[in-house]
Design an enzyme around this catalytic site. Structure first.
Site, short mmCIF file in Angstrom:
data_model
loop_
_atom_site.label_atom_id
_atom_site.label_comp_id
_atom_site.label_asym_id
_atom_site.label_seq_id
_atom_site.Cartn_x
_atom_site.Cartn_y
_atom_site.Cartn_z
N CYS A 173 0.81 -1.23 0.00
CA CYS A 173 0.00 0.00 0.00
C CYS A 173 0.84 1.27 0.00
O CYS A 173 0.34 2.35 -0.30
CB CYS A 173 -0.95 0.01 1.19
SG CYS A 173 -2.17 -1.30 1.08
N HIS A 215 -3.14 7.51 2.86
CA HIS A 215 -3.56 6.21 2.31
C HIS A 215 -4.93 5.88 2.90
O HIS A 215 -5.19 6.13 4.07
CB HIS A 215 -2.54 5.14 2.69
CG HIS A 215 -2.98 3.76 2.33
ND1 HIS A 215 -3.47 3.44 1.08
CD2 HIS A 215 -3.03 2.62 3.06
CE1 HIS A 215 -3.78 2.16 1.07
NE2 HIS A 215 -3.53 1.63 2.26
N ASN A 257 -9.94 0.64 -0.03
CA ASN A 257 -8.48 0.67 -0.06
C ASN A 257 -8.00 0.17 -1.42
O ASN A 257 -8.11 -1.02 -1.72
CB ASN A 257 -7.95 -0.22 1.08
CG ASN A 257 -6.44 -0.27 1.14
OD1 ASN A 257 -5.76 0.20 0.24
ND2 ASN A 257 -5.92 -0.85 2.22
N1 COA Z 1 -18.65 -7.93 9.34
C1 COA Z 1 -19.04 -8.22 10.58
N2 COA Z 1 -18.21 -8.63 11.54
C2 COA Z 1 -16.91 -8.73 11.22
C3 COA Z 1 -16.42 -8.44 9.95
C4 COA Z 1 -17.34 -8.03 8.98
N3 COA Z 1 -16.99 -7.70 7.71
N4 COA Z 1 -15.09 -8.62 9.92
C5 COA Z 1 -14.74 -9.02 11.15
N5 COA Z 1 -15.83 -9.10 11.94
C6 COA Z 1 -15.92 -9.51 13.34
C7 COA Z 1 -14.79 -10.40 13.77
O1 COA Z 1 -15.05 -11.74 13.42
C8 COA Z 1 -14.79 -10.19 15.25
O2 COA Z 1 -15.79 -10.98 15.81
P1 COA Z 1 -15.58 -11.68 17.26
O3 COA Z 1 -15.42 -10.54 18.22
O4 COA Z 1 -16.84 -12.45 17.42
O5 COA Z 1 -14.34 -12.51 17.11
C9 COA Z 1 -15.22 -8.71 15.41
O6 COA Z 1 -15.83 -8.36 14.16
C10 COA Z 1 -14.07 -7.77 15.70
O7 COA Z 1 -13.02 -8.07 14.81
P2 COA Z 1 -11.74 -7.18 14.69
O8 COA Z 1 -10.83 -7.71 13.64
O9 COA Z 1 -11.15 -6.95 16.07
O10 COA Z 1 -12.43 -5.82 14.20
P3 COA Z 1 -11.79 -4.40 14.01
O11 COA Z 1 -12.55 -3.38 14.72
O12 COA Z 1 -10.29 -4.43 14.20
O13 COA Z 1 -12.06 -4.11 12.46
C11 COA Z 1 -10.81 -4.14 10.42
C12 COA Z 1 -11.54 -4.97 11.48
C13 COA Z 1 -10.23 -5.08 9.39
C14 COA Z 1 -11.80 -3.22 9.77
C15 COA Z 1 -9.69 -3.30 11.10
O14 COA Z 1 -8.94 -4.13 11.94
C16 COA Z 1 -8.75 -2.64 10.15
O15 COA Z 1 -9.14 -1.78 9.39
N6 COA Z 1 -7.47 -3.00 10.22
C17 COA Z 1 -6.41 -2.37 9.46
C18 COA Z 1 -6.64 -2.57 8.02
C19 COA Z 1 -5.55 -2.04 7.24
O16 COA Z 1 -5.15 -0.93 7.45
N7 COA Z 1 -5.08 -2.85 6.32
C20 COA Z 1 -4.20 -2.57 5.31
C21 COA Z 1 -3.12 -1.68 5.63
S1 COA Z 1 -2.73 -1.13 4.09
#
Ligand code: COA
Length: 321
Positions: free
Chosen positions: A114, A248, A278
């Site tokens: 990214c 980003h 993204n």
């Molecule tokens: N819909 C509903 N629930 C979802 C889900 C979705 N699309 N994706 C994950 N969940 C659930 C998980 O299973 C988890 O459930 P549990 O508590 O029963 O285990 C819960 O939501 C929390 O998951 P978590 O991964 O802790 O959520 P989060 O608040 O961290 O959000 C992202 C997830 C991916 C949106 C977030 O972590 C993120 O944006 N991370 C960085 C991404 C990034 O920058 N990536 C690339 C860098 S270039």
């Protein structure tokens, strides 16, 4: 006289097909409300069957050349940032060069996930400053939709396709004030795409993106805070000197944390995440292009671009547009 690079023109391209959160919720267990609240994304663009990183790069590049009011033939270096290249080789930059009918000049890809566009811009700037290139075409182009597991709800909601481009030209004044790039391979397992011909972490590894989202999230927020400080200090600037943040577009909460660090109101942060998700290496040039074209970013204003992604690799670029 010192030599700098400055942005002469910008361009962008988004595929026609829109994929909404509701459409994704038809195939995986998620909802529009969850995705908007946790990421800020409402929809993203998906490349058509016949579109590739090089075909999208061509559209963005042609628009950038047009706005720069120069002919493709006057470009003396082509750099494409992508982690979804058309082929293992030749580079997507060579394929773009052929599409633009540019002959002879150097063309190569940069792979920094990214952060690829910031890396590519940094390299281009060094070439111009050193006097090795006068006009450089820098493109970020990605078909992330082809490296996503569409049955994995934790990643398939995040990404989109597109391309953004800038034309840089040598100038007596900046332009690009500074670029800062870093990486730390110790975090490689938190965010990666396996390669069919390479290292496999397990027998289950396929060709799709793997991410430990919450770990990536925490490190991204801290790291981007540090790079903002580094960039301001290197230029002897205050937070209040920055007119626009062009981040980003990974997650609205990561973007908001960086804006807070800069004490910058969200109105001065360029955001495309809601409609594009993204787009990896394309996200910064797409956002820059949008804000220049709609008149938000004006000539003479100070613009801070930053990115973070797989590697981890991260970076920033400060420009006086
Ligand atoms: N819909 C509903 N629930 C979802 C889900 C979705 N699309 N994706 C994950 N969940 C659930 C998980 O299973 C988890 O459930 P549990 O508590 O029963 O285990 C819960 O939501 C929390 O998951 P978590 O991964 O802790 O959520 P989060 O608040 O961290 O959000 C992202 C997830 C991916 C949106 C977030 O972590 C993120 O944006 N991370 C960085 C991404 C990034 O920058 N990536 C690339 C860098 S270039």
């Amino acid at each position: 006289m010192r030599r700098y690079s400055r942005i002469l023109g910008t361009g962008g391209y988004l595929p026609e097909t829109i994929l909404t959160n509701d459409q994704i919720a038809e195939t995986v267990d998620t909802s529009d409300a969850w995705i908007i609240e946790r990421t800020g994304i409402r929809e993203r663009r998906i490349a058509g069957k016949h579109e590739t990183a090089s075909s999208m790069a061509e559209f963005a590049a042609r628009q950038a050349l047009e706005s720069a009011e120069i002919e493709a033939g006057t470009i003396d270096l082509v750099i494409v940032a992508t982690c979804t290249p058309d082929r293992v080789f030749p580079s997507t930059a060579c394929l773009l060069q052929q599409r633009l009918n540019v002959r002879d000049c150097a063309a190569f890809d940069v792979q920094a996930a990214c952060s690829g566009f910031i890396y590519a811009l940094s390299i281009a700037d060094q070439y111009v400053r050193a006097g090795s290139a006068r006009r450089v075409l820098v493109v970020g182009s990605e078909v992330t939709s082809r490296i996503i597991d569409w049955s994995d709800r934790s990643t398939c909601i995040l990404f989109g396709d597109g391309a953004g481009a800038v034309v840089l030209e040598a100038a007596d004044e900046p332009g690009i004030l500074s670029t800062h790039i870093h990486s730390d391979g110790q975090y490689q397992d938190l965010l990666y795409v396996p390669n069919r011909n390479g290292l496999r972490n397990s027998e289950e590894d396929d060709q799709f993106l793997k991410m430990q989202g919450n770990e990536v999230f925490k490190i991204a927020v801290n790291t981007l805070g540090r790079i903002v400080d580094e960039t301001l200090a290197a230029n002897n600037l205050q937070k209040s000197d920055i007119h626009w943040l062009v981040p980003h577009q990974a997650n609205i909460r990561i973007i908001a944390a960086t804006a807070k660090k800069l004490q910058m109101p969200m109105g001065r942060v360029v955001m495309t995440i809601e409609k594009q998700g993204n787009t990896s290496a394309a996200s910064v040039p797409l956002a820059l292009n949008e804000a220049i074209r709609d008149g938000r970013i004006q000539r003479g204003q100070m613009v801070l671009m930053e990115a973070f992604g797989g590697g981890f690799a991260w970076g920033s670029a400060l420009i006086r547009y």
